[in-house]
Design an enzyme around this catalytic site. Structure first.
Site, PDB file in Angstrom:
ATOM      1  CG  HIS A 139      -1.676   1.291   1.391  1.00  0.00           C
ATOM      2  ND1 HIS A 139      -1.541   2.100   2.494  1.00  0.00           N
ATOM      3  CD2 HIS A 139      -2.562   1.910   0.572  1.00  0.00           C
ATOM      4  CE1 HIS A 139      -2.319   3.165   2.350  1.00  0.00           C
ATOM      5  NE2 HIS A 139      -2.944   3.065   1.196  1.00  0.00           N
ATOM      6  CB  SER A 140       0.928   4.289   0.346  1.00  0.00           C
ATOM      7  OG  SER A 140       1.416   5.612   0.262  1.00  0.00           O
ATOM      8  CG  MET A 141       5.535   6.065   0.412  1.00  0.00           C
ATOM      9  SD  MET A 141       6.192   6.636  -1.165  1.00  0.00           S
ATOM     10  CE  MET A 141       7.948   6.565  -0.832  1.00  0.00           C
TER      11      MET A 141
ATOM     12  CB  THR B  75       2.255   2.394  -5.076  1.00  0.00           C
ATOM     13  OG1 THR B  75       1.937   1.443  -4.075  1.00  0.00           O
ATOM     14  CG2 THR B  75       3.755   2.662  -5.047  1.00  0.00           C
TER      15      THR B  75
END
Length: 881
Positions: free
Chosen positions: A124-126, A153
Site C-alpha cells: 500500500h502506498s510507499m 502507490t
C-alpha cells in the site's frame, strides 16, 4: 510476531515481521508449521502492519469455502509507521529489511511438500515502491517475487519531494525498471489507483512508468475495476470490500493445481488480472476454456429473424434456445449487441458454426466476449470477426421466481456513433456543446473530440425523457478513456438528470490517436440530451491535483521578492516598508515567469541544450513536466497568483499573531528599560552558535533549525514588547489624566498606528520599528524553511529511543550554516545595514534567486532552503561589512 535471525533483529531494531491469523486458524499456526501460500503485506507512509487484516480475513473466508484445498498465509511488516513519503532516509533501510523478511518467510516452508520459491507482495502506498526497490539490491534474486500488487502507490515521482534521498531513491528505482525491463519479464506487476477521491496520491502517479514491461505490468483506476466501479480515498483502498474481494479472487485463480503455489506462467498471471480488473465477462476464470460446448437438454428451439428483439421472462419452468441467423443480417449490419439483466456466472450466448438447420448441437461459447456492467451483462460482436458463424444462440434457462430480460439488436456502427466537440478552455462554462439522441437502440457512442489534456475538465449533463411512464431498466453511462484504464461508470434511472465529471488522470500519448467516448447503454423509446460544458472549478481542481506540491515554492518566491523590496526601500528611503504593501508592489509574475518560459522554449533546440549541459546546469523543472504531459499553459501564472494570495494572508496572520503574543507578554511583564546590545558578536552568542552546531552534527539538523527558530521568535517577540512599552511610555509623558489611561487601554494595533504618527521625531523607536519589520519578514521566510524540514524532525523524534543521531540527515549542513547566519541576523538592526557596501547586492539578489527557485525547485522542494539561506547570508554579510 515472527522471530527473525539475531543479526537481522540487531541491525533493524525498529522493524518487525508478523503473521496474521484469527480463530482456529491462528491457533493452528502458532507453531509456524505453515502449509499455505506466502503473501507479504507492506504498509505505506505512517501505515500500520495491522492493515493486512483486510486481505487476510477475506482470504481466510475464501479458503474455508474451498475446505482449505488452497489457502494463503498473510505476513505483514511493521515499519514503525515511519513517514517515508516525506523523509527518504529510511527507504533503503526498509528495502533491505524486506529482503531479509522474504528469506525468513521462505525458510518457514522448507519442510513442506511443495515449498514455495517466491513470495507474492501486496504494497500500500510507499510499501509498493519498497517492493519495486527490492530489485535494485545487488544481492537480491528476482525470482523471489513472482507477483506484486500495489495499492495507491506513487510510482512515477514523490508526492512531496522534501529531501534528496527521496528523489534519488525514485530515480534509482524507475531507471532500474526501465533499463532492466527484459530481465523482469517473469515478475507480474499490478497497480490500482484510487481515482479522484484520493487527495494524497493522484492516480497519474500510480500508473507504472511507461516503457517498462508492456506485457507483464497492468495499471488501473478503482473506478474502472469491474464490480467495484467506485473511487476510493488513500486509506480506504486497503479495506474497500469490492477491491479486496477482487484481489482475493485473483489470488485464488492464480494458484497452480500441481504445485499448489502461485503459477509461474506470466501469461496466465496477466490473463487472471485482466479477467478480474479490466474486462470481467461475468464468468469464473478458466485458463483454457473449451473451444466448443454441447447444447443439450430438452430446451425449446426458437428462431428469431427480427433485427431487434426483447424477451422478458418470469418464473418460467421451461428452458429455451433463441437462434439468430446471421446470413440475412451480414449485408445490412456490422455489429450485434445483446444484454442480459441476470448477473449470474453461467454461459448464455453461443455461436453456431456452419449450421444449416435452426438447431445447433455444438457451438462456440461467446460468453467470454461479454462484459459485466453495474446492472447488466452486455456483449458486442463485430460480425466481420466471425465469418464462420451461421447463427447466434441465446440460452434462457428455467427460472424459479426470477425475473429478467434479454435484449438483442443488429446495427451499423456509424449509425450509433456521434461526435461531440468539447468546449474551449476559455469558454468558462458560458458556452456548451449539445447533442440529442432519439433512442431506438440499446447503445450509443458519443465521441468527445479534442479531449486529450489533463488541464481540460468538463461537466456532462445527460437528461433522459421517455414517451410512456412505464418502468424501465436503468441506463448505464460509461466515460471510456482508451489509452488508460481509468473509466468511470454510472447507473441512472430512466427518466433522470445525471451529471458526470469528465477529466483525465493521464494525458493522451503522442502516438495515440484514439478518442475518449461516452458509452450510453440506453433504454429504447427514450430521448437522451447530452450537454457538455467547461467547468472552471474542475480545471482549478486539476491544477491543484497535479501541482499542489509546488505551491510552497511559489509562496516562498513571493516572500523572497518582498524581502528584496524591503531592503531596496531601506536604501532609497532609509526606512523599511510594511510587508503587505511591499508584497503588492514587488511580487509581480512578469518579473519571474518570462525568463523561465524563454529557457524552456530554447531547450527545445539542440544547440541551446548542448550549451546548457556543458555548463552542468540541471534541466528546468517546467521542461521535465512538459515532457510528462503534466505542464499546461498559464499554470505557472495561476500558481504564482495563488502563492501571492497565500503569502499575503498568511503574512498578515503571522504578523498579527506576533503582535498579539507580544502585547499579552507586555501586559503580564513590563520591562523597565529598552534593552540594546551594541556588539553583534559576543562570546556568549558564539558559544550558542557552537552549541547548536554541535546539536545539528550529533543529533538532527532539523532539531537545531527548530531551536534557532524558537530563539529568533523569542527575540522578535521581545523586540515587539520593547517597542510597545517605549511607545506607551513616550505617549504617557505627553498625555495627562484620563487621556493617558484611555490610551494605555487601547489595542496594540491602535497604539502602533498612533505611535508612528505622533513620534516620528523619535529616532530610537523609529529605528526599532524598522528593524522589527525586516526581522518579521526574515522570521516568516525562516518559518517556511522549518516547515519544509519538519518531516525529518518528526522522524527523528519518533525514533529517538533507537538512535540519537539521524542518519542520513538531509539538512545537517544547511542547519549549521543557518545557525551561524541567523545568530548574526537576529542581533542586527537596520542602522548597521544601511551603511553596508553589500546592501545593493543583497537587495537585488532575491529576484534572480526567486527565478532560480521556480526553475529548479518545483520538483525538488528540498532546494528551496538553499536559495533562502543564500539570501540570509548576503544580509548577514551586510551586518558585518
Amino acid at each position: 510476531k515472527i522471530k527473525l535471525p539475531r543479526k537481522t533483529a540487531r541491525r533493524y531494531p525498529v522493524y518487525e515481521l508478523y503473521l496474521y491469523g484469527e480463530g482456529n486458524y491462528a491457533e493452528e499456526n502458532k507453531n509456524l508449521l505453515l502449509t499455505g501460500i506466502p503473501v507479504l503485506f507492506l504498509p505505506g507512509n505512517a501505515g500500520s502492519y495491522k492493515q493486512v487484516r483486510s486481505l487476510g480475513s477475506i482470504a481466510l473466508r475464501k479458503a474455508e469455502d474451498v475446505d482449505f484445498k488452497y489457502h494463503f498465509n498473510f505476513f505483514s511488516v511493521n515499519f514503525n509507521e515511519e513517514l517515508v513519503a516525506l523523509y527518504g532516509g529510511s527507504l533503503q533501510r526498509q528495502t533491505k529489511f524486506v529482503h531479509e523478511c522474504i528469506k525468513a518467510i521462505l525458510k518457514l516452508y522448507k519442510d513442506q511438500e511443495f515449498p514455495p520459491t517466491s513470495v507474492a507482495i501486496v504494497g500500500h502506498s510507499m510499501g509498493g515502491l519498497i517492493a519495486r526497490a527490492l530489485l535494485t539490491l545487488k544481492n537480491f534474486k528476482p525470482e523471489l517475487i513472482n507477483l506484486l500488487i500495489t495499492q495507491a502507490t506513487p510510482h512515477v515521482a514523490p508526492v512531496m519531494p522534501l529531501d534528496k534521498y527521496l528523489t534519488d531513491f525514485y530515480t534509482a528505482v524507475n531507471n532500474h525498471w526501465i533499463l532492466k525491463a527484459q530481465d523482469l519479464r517473469n515478475l507480474t506487476t499490478f497497480s490500482v489507483a484510487g481515482g479522484f477521491r484520493d487527495y494524497q496520491v493522484r492516480s497519474g502517479l500510480a500508473f507504472l512508468p511507461r516503457l517498462s514491461q508492456h506485457d507483464s505490468a497492468l495499471s488501473v483506476v478503482s473506478s474502472a475495476v469491474p464490480r467495484a466501479w467506485a473511487s476510493t480515498d488513500h486509506l480506504s483502498i486497503v479495506w474497500c470490500k469490492e477491491l479486496v474481494l477482487a484481489i482475493i479472487r485473483a489470488l485464488f485463480d492464480l494458484i497452480d493445481e500441481n504445485t499448489r503455489q502461485i503459477t509461474k506462467d506470466p501469461n496466465k498471471r496477466m490473463s487472471v488480472l485482466n479477467h478480474h480488473f479490466v474486462r470481467h465477462p461475468a464468468k469464473i476464470f478458466e485458463e483454457n476454456p473449451e473451444a466448443f460446448t454441447e447444447l443439450t437438454g430438452t430446451f425449446m428451439w426458437i428462431t428469431v429473424k427480427a433485427s431487434k428483439w426483447t424477451y422478458s421472462v418470469h418464473n418460467d419452468s421451461d428452458g429455451k434456445y433463441f437462434t439468430f441467423p446471421l446470413l440475412s443480417h451480414r449485408k445490412s449490419y456490422s455489429h450485434v449487441h445483446c444484454e442480459k439483466s441476470m448477473l449470474d456466472t453461467s454461459s448464455w450466448i453461443y455461436g453456431c458454426v456452419n449450421s444449416s438447420s435452426s438447431m445447433c448441437p455444438e457451438a462456440t461459447d461467446l460468453s467470454w466476449r461479454a462484459e459485466l456492467l453495474p446492472t447488466t451483462k452486455v456483449v458486442i460482436l463485430k460480425l466481420q470477426d466471425y465469418p464462420s458463424l451461421s447463427h447466434i444462440v441465446i440460452q434462457v434457462p428455467p427460472t424459479a421466481g426470477n425475473k429478467y430480460t434479454l435484449d438483442c439488436e443488429f446495427f451499423r456502427e456509424e449509425s450509433r456513433t456521434v461526435q461531440l466537440p468539447v468546449t474551449h478552455l476559455f469558454s468558462f462554462g458560458l458556452s456548451s456543446s449539445k447533442i440529442l439522441l432519439n433512442s431506438t437502440g440499446l447503445l450509443y457512442n458519443v465521441q468527445l473530440q479534442h479531449f486529450n489534456q489533463i488541464y481540460q475538465a468538463f461537466k456532462i449533463y445527460i437528461e433522459s425523457h421517455c414517451q410512456s411512464l412505464e418502468e424501465r431498466k436503468p441506463s448505464v453511462y460509461r466515460l471510456h478513456i482508451p489509452w488508460s484504464h481509468e473509466d468511470s461508470i454510472i447507473a441512472a434511472k430512466v427518466p433522470s438528470f445525471t451529471e458526470i465529471s469528465a477529466k483525465l488522470h493521464i494525458a493522451q500519448p503522442q502516438n495515440d490517436s484514439r478518442v475518449p467516448e461516452l458509452n450510453i447503454y440506453s433504454s429504447s423509446d427514450c430521448q437522451y440530451e447530452v450537454i457538455l460544458k467547461t467547468s472552471l472549478v474542475q480545471i482549478l481542481g486539476q491544477m491543484i491535483r497535479f501541482h499542489a506540491s509546488a505551491l510552497p515554492v511559489y509562496v516562498v518566491s513571493n516572500i523572497l521578492l518582498t524581502y528584496g523590496g524591503q531592503l531596496s526601500t531601506l536604501i532609497s528611503k532609509g526606512q523599511c516598508s510594511d510587508f503587505s504593501l511591499e508584497l503588492l508592489r514587488t511580487a509581480k509574475p512578469y518579473k519571474v515567469e518570462p525568463l523561465i518560459s524563454i529557457v524552456v522554449f530554447l531547450q527545445g533546440f539542440n544547440w541551446f541544450r548542448e550549451i546548457w549541459e556543458s555548463l552542468s546546469l540541471p534541466e528546468v523543472d517546467a521542461a521535465v513536466l512538459s515532457s510528462q504531459d503534466t505542464w499546461f499553459p498559464l499554470v505557472s501564472l495561476i500558481l504564482f497568483l495563488f502563492g501571492t494570495g497565500i503569502a499575503y494572508w498568511s503574512g498578515v496572520i503571522f504578523s498579527t499573531s506576533l503582535r498579539l503574543f507580544s502585547s499579552l507578554w507586555s501586559t503580564l511583564i513590563r520591562p523597565t528599560v529598552l534593552e540594546r546590545d551594541s556588539k553583534l558578536i559576543t562570546p556568549r552568542r558564539l558559544c550558542g552558535v557552537l552549541s547548536l552546531a554541535l546539536v545539528s552534527w550529533t543529533t538532527c539538523g532539523a532539531f537545531a533549525v527548530f531551536l534557532i527558530y524558537l530563539q529568533y521568535l523569542f527575540k522578535v517577540l521581545k523586540g515587539y514588547r520593547f517597542v510597545i512599552f517605549s511607545i506607551l511610555c513616550s505617549l504617557s509623558s505627553t498625555l495627562e489624566g484620563e487621556e493617558a489611561e484611555q490610551f494605555k487601554n487601547q489595542t496594540l494595533m491602535d497604539s502602533t498606528s498612533k505611535a508612528t504618527q505622533s513620534l516620528s521625531n523619535s529616532s530610537t523607536i523609529a529605528e526599532a520599528i524598522n528593524s522589527l519589520k525586516i526581522h518579521v519578514t526574515i522570521l516568516y521566510l525562516f518559518t517556511w524553511i522549518v516547515l519544509l524540514n519538519l518531516p525529518s524532525f518528526i522522524y527523528w523524534l519518533k525514533n529517538l529511543r533507537y538512535n540519537v543521531r539521524l542518519d542520513p540527515d538531509p539538512c545537517r549542513s544547511t542547519a549549521i550554516v543557518l545557525v551561524c547566519i541567523l545568530e548574526v541576523l537576529m542581533n542586527s538592526s537596520t542602522s548597521e545595514v544601511k551603511s553596508s557596501k553589500l546592501l545593493k547586492i543583497a537587495a537585488k539578489a532575491p529576484l534572480p534567486l526567486s527565478v532560480a527557485m521556480l526553475a529548479f525547485g518545483r520538483m525538488h522542494l528540498y532546494k528551496v532552503p538553499h536559495f533562502v539561506t543564500f539570501c540570509f547570508l548576503l544580509h548577514a554579510l551586510c551586518c558585518i561589512v
